[in-house]
Design a protein around this motif. Structure first.
Motif, PDB file in Angstrom:
ATOM      1  N   MET A   1      11.489  -0.451   6.511  1.00  0.00           N
ATOM      2  CA  MET A   1      11.821   0.626   5.570  1.00  0.00           C
ATOM      3  C   MET A   1      10.565   1.118   4.868  1.00  0.00           C
ATOM      4  O   MET A   1       9.571   0.398   4.778  1.00  0.00           O
ATOM      5  CB  MET A   1      12.852   0.166   4.535  1.00  0.00           C
ATOM      6  N   MET A   2      10.620   2.347   4.381  1.00  0.00           N
ATOM      7  CA  MET A   2       9.542   2.909   3.574  1.00  0.00           C
ATOM      8  C   MET A   2       9.926   2.702   2.112  1.00  0.00           C
ATOM      9  O   MET A   2      10.932   3.257   1.645  1.00  0.00           O
ATOM     10  CB  MET A   2       9.353   4.409   3.846  1.00  0.00           C
ATOM     11  N   THR A   3       9.129   1.924   1.427  1.00  0.00           N
ATOM     12  CA  THR A   3       9.528   1.534   0.065  1.00  0.00           C
ATOM     13  C   THR A   3       9.331   2.642  -0.963  1.00  0.00           C
ATOM     14  O   THR A   3       9.832   2.558  -2.070  1.00  0.00           O
ATOM     15  CB  THR A   3       8.725   0.300  -0.381  1.00  0.00           C
ATOM     16  N   CYS A   4       8.580   3.696  -0.610  1.00  0.00           N
ATOM     17  CA  CYS A   4       8.358   4.754  -1.598  1.00  0.00           C
ATOM     18  C   CYS A   4       9.584   5.625  -1.788  1.00  0.00           C
ATOM     19  O   CYS A   4       9.675   6.347  -2.773  1.00  0.00           O
ATOM     20  CB  CYS A   4       7.154   5.610  -1.222  1.00  0.00           C
ATOM     21  N   CYS A   5      10.512   5.589  -0.814  1.00  0.00           N
ATOM     22  CA  CYS A   5      11.646   6.510  -0.935  1.00  0.00           C
ATOM     23  C   CYS A   5      12.980   5.888  -0.534  1.00  0.00           C
ATOM     24  O   CYS A   5      14.003   6.217  -1.126  1.00  0.00           O
ATOM     25  CB  CYS A   5      11.388   7.761  -0.110  1.00  0.00           C
TER      26      CYS A   5
ATOM     27  N   SER B   1       0.837  -1.199   0.000  1.00  0.00           N
ATOM     28  CA  SER B   1       0.000   0.000   0.000  1.00  0.00           C
ATOM     29  C   SER B   1       0.870   1.246   0.000  1.00  0.00           C
ATOM     30  O   SER B   1       2.016   1.204   0.419  1.00  0.00           O
ATOM     31  CB  SER B   1      -0.860   0.038   1.256  1.00  0.00           C
ATOM     32  N   SER B   2       0.295   2.347  -0.422  1.00  0.00           N
ATOM     33  CA  SER B   2       1.034   3.610  -0.343  1.00  0.00           C
ATOM     34  C   SER B   2       0.036   4.740  -0.227  1.00  0.00           C
ATOM     35  O   SER B   2      -1.149   4.580  -0.506  1.00  0.00           O
ATOM     36  CB  SER B   2       1.889   3.811  -1.590  1.00  0.00           C
ATOM     37  N   ASP B   3       0.525   5.884   0.179  1.00  0.00           N
ATOM     38  CA  ASP B   3      -0.326   7.071   0.171  1.00  0.00           C
ATOM     39  C   ASP B   3       0.474   8.269  -0.307  1.00  0.00           C
ATOM     40  O   ASP B   3       0.473   8.614  -1.470  1.00  0.00           O
ATOM     41  CB  ASP B   3      -0.917   7.319   1.564  1.00  0.00           C
ATOM     42  N   CYS B   4       1.261   8.881   0.597  1.00  0.00           N
ATOM     43  CA  CYS B   4       1.923  10.136   0.231  1.00  0.00           C
ATOM     44  C   CYS B   4       2.997   9.934  -0.835  1.00  0.00           C
ATOM     45  O   CYS B   4       3.234  10.799  -1.653  1.00  0.00           O
ATOM     46  CB  CYS B   4       2.540  10.766   1.472  1.00  0.00           C
ATOM     47  N   GLU B   5       3.653   8.804  -0.797  1.00  0.00           N
ATOM     48  CA  GLU B   5       4.762   8.473  -1.708  1.00  0.00           C
ATOM     49  C   GLU B   5       5.855   9.521  -1.659  1.00  0.00           C
ATOM     50  O   GLU B   5       6.568   9.762  -2.626  1.00  0.00           O
ATOM     51  CB  GLU B   5       4.254   8.199  -3.135  1.00  0.00           C
ATOM     52  N   GLU B   6       6.010  10.181  -0.497  1.00  0.00           N
ATOM     53  CA  GLU B   6       7.150  11.077  -0.312  1.00  0.00           C
ATOM     54  C   GLU B   6       7.736  10.934   1.098  1.00  0.00           C
ATOM     55  O   GLU B   6       8.304  11.867   1.636  1.00  0.00           O
ATOM     56  CB  GLU B   6       6.778  12.521  -0.645  1.00  0.00           C
ATOM     57  N   GLY B   7       7.566   9.733   1.665  1.00  0.00           N
ATOM     58  CA  GLY B   7       8.257   9.435   2.912  1.00  0.00           C
ATOM     59  C   GLY B   7       7.668  10.062   4.154  1.00  0.00           C
ATOM     60  O   GLY B   7       8.325  10.143   5.184  1.00  0.00           O
ATOM     61  N   LEU B   8       6.417  10.487   4.086  1.00  0.00           N
ATOM     62  CA  LEU B   8       5.828  11.191   5.228  1.00  0.00           C
ATOM     63  C   LEU B   8       4.853  10.362   6.052  1.00  0.00           C
ATOM     64  O   LEU B   8       4.713  10.579   7.238  1.00  0.00           O
ATOM     65  CB  LEU B   8       5.047  12.417   4.727  1.00  0.00           C
ATOM     66  N   CYS B   9       4.147   9.445   5.395  1.00  0.00           N
ATOM     67  CA  CYS B   9       2.968   8.893   6.072  1.00  0.00           C
ATOM     68  C   CYS B   9       3.161   7.502   6.682  1.00  0.00           C
ATOM     69  O   CYS B   9       2.396   7.096   7.533  1.00  0.00           O
ATOM     70  CB  CYS B   9       1.788   8.853   5.103  1.00  0.00           C
ATOM     71  N   GLY B  10       4.151   6.748   6.246  1.00  0.00           N
ATOM     72  CA  GLY B  10       4.409   5.425   6.817  1.00  0.00           C
ATOM     73  C   GLY B  10       3.573   4.303   6.233  1.00  0.00           C
ATOM     74  O   GLY B  10       3.673   3.158   6.671  1.00  0.00           O
ATOM     75  N   THR B  11       2.750   4.589   5.254  1.00  0.00           N
ATOM     76  CA  THR B  11       1.845   3.563   4.722  1.00  0.00           C
ATOM     77  C   THR B  11       2.598   2.449   4.008  1.00  0.00           C
ATOM     78  O   THR B  11       2.175   1.295   4.024  1.00  0.00           O
ATOM     79  CB  THR B  11       0.859   4.208   3.727  1.00  0.00           C
ATOM     80  N   CYS B  12       3.700   2.765   3.360  1.00  0.00           N
ATOM     81  CA  CYS B  12       4.368   1.790   2.489  1.00  0.00           C
ATOM     82  C   CYS B  12       5.441   0.995   3.222  1.00  0.00           C
ATOM     83  O   CYS B  12       6.308   0.392   2.589  1.00  0.00           O
ATOM     84  CB  CYS B  12       4.985   2.512   1.299  1.00  0.00           C
ATOM     85  N   GLU B  13       5.357   0.970   4.543  1.00  0.00           N
ATOM     86  CA  GLU B  13       6.401   0.294   5.320  1.00  0.00           C
ATOM     87  C   GLU B  13       6.409  -1.220   5.091  1.00  0.00           C
ATOM     88  O   GLU B  13       5.355  -1.837   5.000  1.00  0.00           O
ATOM     89  CB  GLU B  13       6.156   0.575   6.805  1.00  0.00           C
TER      90      GLU B  13
HETATM   91 FE1  FES Z   1       3.859   7.526   2.564  1.00  0.00          FE
HETATM   92 FE2  FES Z   1       5.712   5.852   1.671  1.00  0.00          FE
HETATM   93  S1  FES Z   1       3.704   6.103   0.960  1.00  0.00           S
HETATM   94  S2  FES Z   1       5.781   7.011   3.449  1.00  0.00           S
END
Ligand code: FES
Length: 777
Positions: A761-765, A723-735
């Motif tokens: 790790m956060m996979t978006c960044c 899963s992902s949301d912000c895709e800029e390392g802010l929200c923690g969704t992609c952990e």
């Molecule tokens: Fe928000 Fe990766 S999608 S931290």
């Protein structure tokens, strides 16, 4: 809720009616367990609720299987396909008699292991070779066909006012898609359709002795016919289709993709791609119509459909249970299970496990972790066709909600083909008033279509609409928005430190705002927004455009800034608008009677939000620093001496957070938690990055992350759900969890200690420092 079984004395669980193969007494409920009973067929997770709550693994003497019911245990079983062999996944649950066996033999029936029930080391090389047509990039090409078929079938009954959706659409659309996906020629489709249902009964059902022979004939015919179609495909293997792809792979790797393998895959493929999808779509429509609020929500906002599909798959998926064979003595949920034991892993029960899904029986199409369901299995044997199924169900729902939003369930009793695993109503009668069909008034809606999301839904799909009840100026350049639900329904519960994402005028322009109201007020969410003229445009939009009565789309609440309520003392440090999450935390600390201090800095009093309210609530515990009055927070004095058991929470401008971080350098790990709302993550610059490998332990594959792609994008391209949301390392969704390899952390979510632990790790960044990472995926 099921009643608790009466205690029989001694062990509270076991009634000592009979014993398991390990000599352990079997409880009365375990002895009664019968997956062919009407109660199981109607609602498998409800039927085993007692087990999920009291006896998470038990031996069923009637079935000869151990039954596993909780999420973590089932996921662990999927993860370890050596100890828990999938080899019995397709074994007939009711062995056929000699007469039926003779019939099957007469057709040369020799169903072999396929991807679903094959052990290592044979399984993964085949899976890797045959996977490409299932990746999102390839699945996308099938969407126009799914849409065309769905529209044609709806056209046939739209003016009737009544339809059995199973018979009139849901059985045929996925079958045709499955056959096209496999590459079956049009002229053979009808015959294969007739035979495929017999296969389900033969494998998962309990046909009566007199039915067995007829079923065996149908299965034998299916086998024979599939073989003929395969031969036809071999004549022209360059045609599109997964089977043709397999035939081409066979030429390159004849030892891996064998003849008998292809023949078996042909049959298994039809069943896997067809029945599960048809059942899943029927279950989803039934469930949504049984929850009119949810149906209305997806009619009004089709972007909710992808997540609604996940929630339907979780709440009432088409796979109720899978099977595994234990290959060595082991323990499950602390219970000894011997080598040779057969397991029925009730995935539908795992999907209702409150330990993993909050309020698991509640049907919530905006549930954030709905796609954690185990309906597609997990790991190296996860359903390869999951994204095809998701796409089909989305298209079907999208077409039905647009063309028949006034559809409702007709009076009926639902019946199911009796079997342990595949589940869907045999008929689904719906009715509506054709005079109200929207396309009669507005034929233009026939042209509309919402974009389908291939793969797991992103958090962008889970927005909810709220109404702005009031906009109040609470300080210079700061407005407070009070948001309520449009129909007065309660809003999701939240904890101090939570934020929501607000779509500021466009779905791809979302901004995060901390909740600053009262968590006990379930009917409203409050945020305070500072107008930042040089910001990215979110606050300017809110200040310029948003008025009381407007509708906004939000996601969340979500909390990555949780307060430790067991800390010896809490130090809250806020700068400017950073007071919003801190205010909610301080209120909670006060309510709990905790020891705390609140330090609040700003340029001038008139620009400091909530000041009067905070002073009234917190009295001497509030320390205010106004720079134009010459008073600044002396961080060196406040944080100079590290304190064990104290927690520091800080939110505010970047320079303030950096200063707090510097002063806390000597504090115990994790003593400081900061909340960021801005990422300073630079654009991915391929010239400065290196490619690396990511081994996915649970899935048994290794992918390459090129220098110009994120880990998240590479995982999705390989059909792995994250899963992902912000895709800029802010929200923690992609952990995700990291098992080996050093991570180059670039997110703003993890604390210093969490980064050093190197297990998330956060996979978006974030990326690999070296050449390889091993992830628990
Ligand atoms: Fe928000 Fe990766 S999608 S931290």
């Amino acid at each position: 809720m099921a009643a608790t079984p009466p205690s029989t004395g001694g062990c509270p669980v076991h009634a000592a009616m009979t014993t398991s193969p390990t000599g352990c007494p079997v409880s009365a409920r375990a002895a009664e367990f019968d997956p062919f009973s009407d109660a199981y067929q109607q609602d498998p997770p409800e039927y085993v609720r007692w087990a999920r709550e009291q006896e998470p693994i038990f031996y069923s003497p009637k079935l000869g299987y151990w039954v596993v019911t909780r999420y973590d245990a089932i996921k662990a079983i999927f993860r370890d396909n050596i100890t828990f062999s999938p080899s019995i996944a397709l074994e007939k649950i009711t062995p056929t008699g000699p007469e039926a066996n003779a019939v099957l033999e007469q057709y040369g029936y020799a169903m072999n292991r396929t991807l679903v029930n094959e052990d290592e080391p044979a399984h993964m090389p085949r899976r890797r070779l045959l996977m490409e047509p299932f990746t999102p990039e390839h699945i996308r090409h099938h969407e126009p066909l799914v849409r065309k078929l769905t529209r044609e079938y709806v056209n046939r009954f739209i003016d009737d006012g009544r339809a059995d959706l199973v018979d009139q659409m849901l059985w045929e659309v996925p079958l045709t898609v499955a056959l096209h996906f496999l590459g079956v020629p049009e002229e053979d489709m009808d015959t294969l359709r007739r035979y495929s249902i017999a296969h389900t009964v033969n494998t998962w059902g309990r046909p009566k002795p007199e039915e067995q022979v007829a079923v065996a004939h149908a299965v034998g015919n299916f086998w024979r016919y599939a073989g003929k179609v395969l031969e036809k495909m071999r004549q022209d293997p360059d045609q599109p289709g997964w089977m043709q792809y397999g035939i081409r792979m066979q030429r390159l790797h004849p030892d891996i993709v064998t003849d008998s393998y292809l023949h078996s895959m042909m049959m298994a493929g039809i069943v896997a791609a067809h029945e599960t999808t048809a059942n899943a779509a029927a279950n989803a429509i039934k469930l949504l119509l049984q929850h009119p609020d949810a149906w209305r929500d997806i009619c009004e906002d089709p972007t909710l459909i992808p997540n609604a599909v996940e929630e339907c798959l979780r709440h009432n998926g088409s796979i109720a249970a899978w099977r595994r064979l234990v290959t060595r003595d082991t323990k499950i949920e602390g219970v000894d299970v011997p080598a040779g034991a057969k397991l029925l892993i009730v995935t539908s029960s795992a999907n209702h496990d409150d330990r993993h899904f909050a309020d698991a029986d509640f049907f919530d199409i905006r549930r954030e972790n709905a796609s954690d369901h185990l309906t597609f299995g997990y790991g190296s044997h996860q359903c390869m066709g999951k994204n095809l199924a998701r796409m089909e169900i989305q298209v079907i729902l999208e077409e039905l909600t647009r063309r028949l939003p006034h559809m409702r369930l007709a009076e009926q009793r639902f019946t199911y083909v009796p079997n342990t695993s595949f589940r869907g109503p045999e008929h689904l009668w719906v009715e509506w008033d054709p005079a109200q069909n929207p396309e009669r008034r507005n034929p233009g809606i026939l042209q509309a279509q919402a974009p389908v999301r291939i793969g797991e839904p992103s958090r962008h799909a889970i927005a909810r609409t709220v109404v702005v009840e009031s906009v109040t100026r609470i300080a210079d350049g700061i407005v407070k928005l009070r948001l309520v639900s449009p129909d007065g329904r309660a809003l999701p519960r939240w904890t101090p430190g939570s934020h929501i994402d607000v779509e500021c005028g466009a779905p791809d322009r979302s901004r995060q705002y901390s909740l600053c109201g009262d968590p006990a007020d379930e009917h409203a969410l409050e945020i305070a927004v500072l107008h930042e003229p040089t910001g990215r445009g979110g606050s300017a939009w809110i200040h310029g455009q948003v008025r009381a009565g407007d509708k906004l789309r939000i996601r969340g609440p979500r909390n990555h800034f949780r307060m430790d309520e067991t800390a010896g003392k809490l130090i809250f440090i806020a700068g400017g608008i950073g007071i919003t999450p801190i205010a909610a935390m301080a209120r909670r600390a006060l309510e709990l009677g905790l020891d705390y201090e609140l330090h609040y800095s700003g340029r001038k009093r008139s620009s400091m939000a909530l000041l009067a309210e905070l002073a009234a609530l917190h009295g001497d515990r509030l320390h205010v620093y106004v720079s134009e009055e010459g008073r600044r927070n002396d961080l060196a004095a406040l944080l100079g001496r590290p304190r064990v058991g104290w927690q520091v929470y800080a939110c505010g401008p970047k320079h303030m957070l950096e200063a707090v971080q510097a002063h806390c350098a000597a504090w115990p790990a994790d003593a400081l938690r900061v909340e960021h709302f801005e990422s300073d993550l630079p654009q991915l610059d391929p010239a400065k990055e290196h490619a690396f490998e990511v081994e996915l332990k649970d899935s048994g594959i290794t992918i390459t992350v090129p220098a110009d792609k994120t880990v998240l994008a590479s995982l999705r391209a390989a059909n792995i759900d994250v899963s992902s949301d912000c895709e800029e390392g802010l929200c923690g969704t992609c952990e995700v969890r990291v098992l080996a390899g050093e991570v180059d952390h670039r997110d703003m979510v993890l604390t210093k200690a969490e980064r050093e632990a190197n297990n998330r790790m956060m996979t978006c960044c974030s990326r690999a420092r070296g050449s390889k990472l091993v992830l628990e995926l």
